[in-house]
Design an enzyme around this catalytic site. Structure first.
Site, PDB file in Angstrom:
ATOM      1  N   GLY A 130       0.778  -1.241   0.000  1.00  0.00           N
ATOM      2  CA  GLY A 130       0.000   0.000   0.000  1.00  0.00           C
ATOM      3  C   GLY A 130       0.802   1.279   0.000  1.00  0.00           C
ATOM      4  N   GLU A 154       4.640  -6.051   1.367  1.00  0.00           N
ATOM      5  CA  GLU A 154       4.071  -6.592   0.120  1.00  0.00           C
ATOM      6  C   GLU A 154       3.684  -5.457  -0.838  1.00  0.00           C
ATOM      7  OE1 GLU A 154       0.622  -8.284   1.849  1.00  0.00           O
ATOM      8  OE2 GLU A 154       1.671  -9.949   2.803  1.00  0.00           O
ATOM      9  N   PRO A 155       4.653  -4.678  -1.304  1.00  0.00           N
ATOM     10  CA  PRO A 155       4.289  -3.578  -2.207  1.00  0.00           C
ATOM     11  C   PRO A 155       3.977  -4.071  -3.616  1.00  0.00           C
ATOM     12  CG  PRO A 155       6.675  -3.673  -1.937  1.00  0.00           C
ATOM     13  CD  PRO A 155       6.093  -4.733  -1.029  1.00  0.00           C
ATOM     14  N   ARG A 173      -9.007   2.073 -13.924  1.00  0.00           N
ATOM     15  CA  ARG A 173      -8.769   2.740 -12.640  1.00  0.00           C
ATOM     16  C   ARG A 173      -9.445   4.110 -12.503  1.00  0.00           C
ATOM     17  NH1 ARG A 173      -4.269   4.094 -10.898  1.00  0.00           N
ATOM     18  NH2 ARG A 173      -4.528   3.361  -8.788  1.00  0.00           N
ATOM     19  N   TYR A 206     -11.866   3.731  -9.412  1.00  0.00           N
ATOM     20  CA  TYR A 206     -11.351   4.305  -8.153  1.00  0.00           C
ATOM     21  C   TYR A 206     -11.214   5.830  -8.196  1.00  0.00           C
ATOM     22  CZ  TYR A 206      -9.047  -0.363  -7.637  1.00  0.00           C
ATOM     23  OH  TYR A 206      -8.730  -1.679  -7.544  1.00  0.00           O
ATOM     24  N   CYS A 262     -19.050   1.737 -24.967  1.00  0.00           N
ATOM     25  CA  CYS A 262     -20.409   2.219 -24.742  1.00  0.00           C
ATOM     26  C   CYS A 262     -20.720   2.284 -23.257  1.00  0.00           C
ATOM     27  CB  CYS A 262     -21.402   1.365 -25.508  1.00  0.00           C
ATOM     28  SG  CYS A 262     -21.296   1.695 -27.272  1.00  0.00           S
ATOM     29  N   GLU A 263     -20.016   3.154 -22.581  1.00  0.00           N
ATOM     30  CA  GLU A 263     -20.175   3.498 -21.170  1.00  0.00           C
ATOM     31  C   GLU A 263     -19.587   4.900 -21.079  1.00  0.00           C
ATOM     32  OE1 GLU A 263     -21.294   1.456 -18.710  1.00  0.00           O
ATOM     33  OE2 GLU A 263     -21.196  -0.487 -19.737  1.00  0.00           O
ATOM     34  N   TYR A 294      -2.147  -2.475 -11.917  1.00  0.00           N
ATOM     35  CA  TYR A 294      -3.608  -2.577 -12.029  1.00  0.00           C
ATOM     36  C   TYR A 294      -4.129  -1.944 -13.326  1.00  0.00           C
ATOM     37  CZ  TYR A 294      -2.597  -3.473  -7.139  1.00  0.00           C
ATOM     38  OH  TYR A 294      -2.054  -3.973  -5.986  1.00  0.00           O
TER      39      TYR A 294
HETATM   40  C1  LIG Z   1      -3.275  -5.677  -3.029  1.00  0.00           C
HETATM   41  C2  LIG Z   1      -2.433  -6.128  -1.901  1.00  0.00           C
HETATM   42  C3  LIG Z   1      -1.132  -5.653  -1.739  1.00  0.00           C
HETATM   43  C4  LIG Z   1      -0.519  -4.614  -2.642  1.00  0.00           C
HETATM   44  O1  LIG Z   1      -1.106  -3.361  -2.543  1.00  0.00           O
HETATM   45  P1  LIG Z   1      -0.423  -2.123  -3.283  1.00  0.00           P
HETATM   46  O2  LIG Z   1      -1.297  -0.971  -2.978  1.00  0.00           O
HETATM   47  O3  LIG Z   1      -0.375  -2.429  -4.734  1.00  0.00           O
HETATM   48  O4  LIG Z   1       0.962  -1.976  -2.715  1.00  0.00           O
HETATM   49  C5  LIG Z   1      -0.379  -6.185  -0.722  1.00  0.00           C
HETATM   50  N1  LIG Z   1      -0.880  -7.118   0.133  1.00  0.00           N
HETATM   51  C6  LIG Z   1      -2.136  -7.582   0.017  1.00  0.00           C
HETATM   52  C7  LIG Z   1      -2.618  -8.612   0.962  1.00  0.00           C
HETATM   53  C8  LIG Z   1      -2.958  -7.100  -0.990  1.00  0.00           C
HETATM   54  O5  LIG Z   1      -4.210  -7.549  -1.094  1.00  0.00           O
END
Ligand SMILES: *Cc1c(COP(=O)(O)O)cnc(C)c1O
Length: 405
Positions: A222, A263-264, A302, A306, A332-333, A360
């Site tokens: 994240g 987990e980026p 996106r 979002y 067509c949206e 994404y």
């Molecule tokens: C989607 C996700 C991420 C990655 O999120 P990013 O915003 O792309 O960094 C990491 N861990 C888990 C469990 C996720 O679902």
């Protein structure tokens, strides 16, 4: 926004491979990972690329060659990672709402597993007992992330085991003597505020004495990246320093060495990606000038999904005087990429580039309106190579049972 692939290179691949086209820059992915490595303490941190953001095997290979580990959201992503040659111990599988059979498959593959429901944890305990170290994803009831659609740790989120169910969690752990090795929290995407991660450390602090077998604290992903010119992303240097402090102090407090996992996804690949489209039609309507392009929400959802911002340049006329445009798709949206955006003057046939298209983008693309998914190209060492071709008409029919005529 400065591009590390030049306008000339982007124009050249758009001409060679046609549009719409996704283009990635291998060195940018590697340098993002290097930036994490140089700011997090290597002795207590491991990075897992959240590959759901972009799973093409050539991208996974770039990530692997950089020395990074990999986080998977489905069993097929784990299989792709194995296919590319990641070792099982460098693969993390973070499940949510999956069948227990899929968790068993992950155990059979020998990868690290995070479980996110009491129901699956109970089944896991009954089958594997203490034989397989496992992670549990907890939901800390923290509101974080760019907006509600990408926030996952709040008290109405489907993700994780709510911290309020700690008693039940402990009871299942004790009943089967489950070896819980990891506590996991992922609160959302586009988290700029470093203190959100430190709040996760505080939640871990309230849990650690009840989980004596835990030696990994997984903070999820994240990290925010800049989207608008001059915008700032997550301060990685500050985050690295704060996490090192937190991990060192928690390790001392609980008398065991702890490792932080991250987990980026977006941070690793967003800025490496460029999405190129061609302007098919200019249309004036009152004050609005529409630039209608040869793609839509089928290829880059996106902005509509979002409300995300993608900076747009006209690479056919990059130095031209800017005018205001509404950039719209051909589906067509109401697939509007930008409502009122300053872009160097556009002529029909010009190529526009969308930045931050690595994460994404292609991964969420579909064949809606029976259009072809775009091709993907990877630049490495200045050389462009095709890493997936555009669909063909045969592809549209390939899964359909032929008509009996
Ligand atoms: C989607 C996700 C991420 C990655 O999120 P990013 O915003 O792309 O960094 C990491 N861990 C888990 C469990 C996720 O679902």
């Amino acid at each position: 926004m400065k591009s590390s692939i030049s306008y000339e290179q982007l124009n050249a691949v758009a001409t060679e491979y046609g549009t719409p086209l996704y283009v990635y820059h291998a060195e940018k992915i590697t340098s993002q990972y290097q930036n994490l490595l140089s700011n997090f303490s290597p002795k207590n941190t491991r990075i897992f690329y959240a590959c759901k953001s972009l799973t093409n095997i050539h991208i996974l290979d770039v990530v692997k060659r950089a020395g990074c580990n990999i986080d998977c959201s489905s069993i097929n992503e784990a299989k792709l990672a194995l296919h590319v040659g990641f070792a099982p111990e460098n693969i993390l599988y973070t499940s949510n709402s999956v069948s227990f059979e899929e968790i068993c498959e992950a155990v059979n593959l020998g990868v690290n597993v995070n479980i996110d429901s009491l129901s699956n944890l109970e089944k896991f305990g009954a089958k594997f007992g203490s034989n397989y170290p496992v992670g549990v994803r907890v939901r800390p009831n923290i509101m974080a992330g760019g907006n509600l659609k990408i926030s996952t740790g709040h008290d109405k989120s489907k993700f994780g085991i709510p911290v309020t169910q700690l008693v039940e969690l402990k009871a299942i752990q004790a009943k089967y003597n489950i070896n819980i090795a990891t506590l996991h929290i992922h609160t959302g995407s586009e988290i700029k505020d470093v203190s959100v991660f430190i709040q996760s450390a505080d939640v871990f602090d309230t849990l650690l004495d009840q989980f004596p077998t835990v030696n990994v604290l997984d903070f999820g992903g994240g990290f925010k990246v800049p989207y608008q010119p001059n915008e700032k992303g997550t301060d990685i240097a500050l985050l690295g320093a704060e996490v090192d402090k937190a991990i060192t102090s928690l390790s001392e407090k609980y008398g065991r060495p702890l490792t932080a996992w991250f987990e980026p996804g977006k941070y690793m690949v967003s800025e490496s990606g460029y999405f190129i489209a061609k302007v098919n039609v200019l249309k004036k309507s009152g004050d609005i000038e529409f630039a209608g392009i040869d793609t839509g929400l089928n290829h880059l959802i996106r902005p509509m999904f979002y409300d995300s911002y993608h900076h747009i340049d006209n690479i056919s006329n990059p130095m031209g005087a800017t005018k205001q445009y509404a950039v719209v798709g051909n589906i067509c949206e109401t697939d509007t990429f930008a409502w009122d955006r300053a872009i160097p003057e556009i002529k029909e046939g010009d190529f526009l580039v969308f930045y931050n298209a690595g994460a994404y983008g292609y991964e969420m693309a579909s064949n809606y309106n029976a259009r072809y998914k775009p091709a993907q190209v990877l630049f490495e060492n200045g050389v462009a190579k095709l890493i997936s071709r555009r669909d063909t008409f045969e592809d549209l029919l390939s899964l359909q049972v032929p008509l009996n005529k």
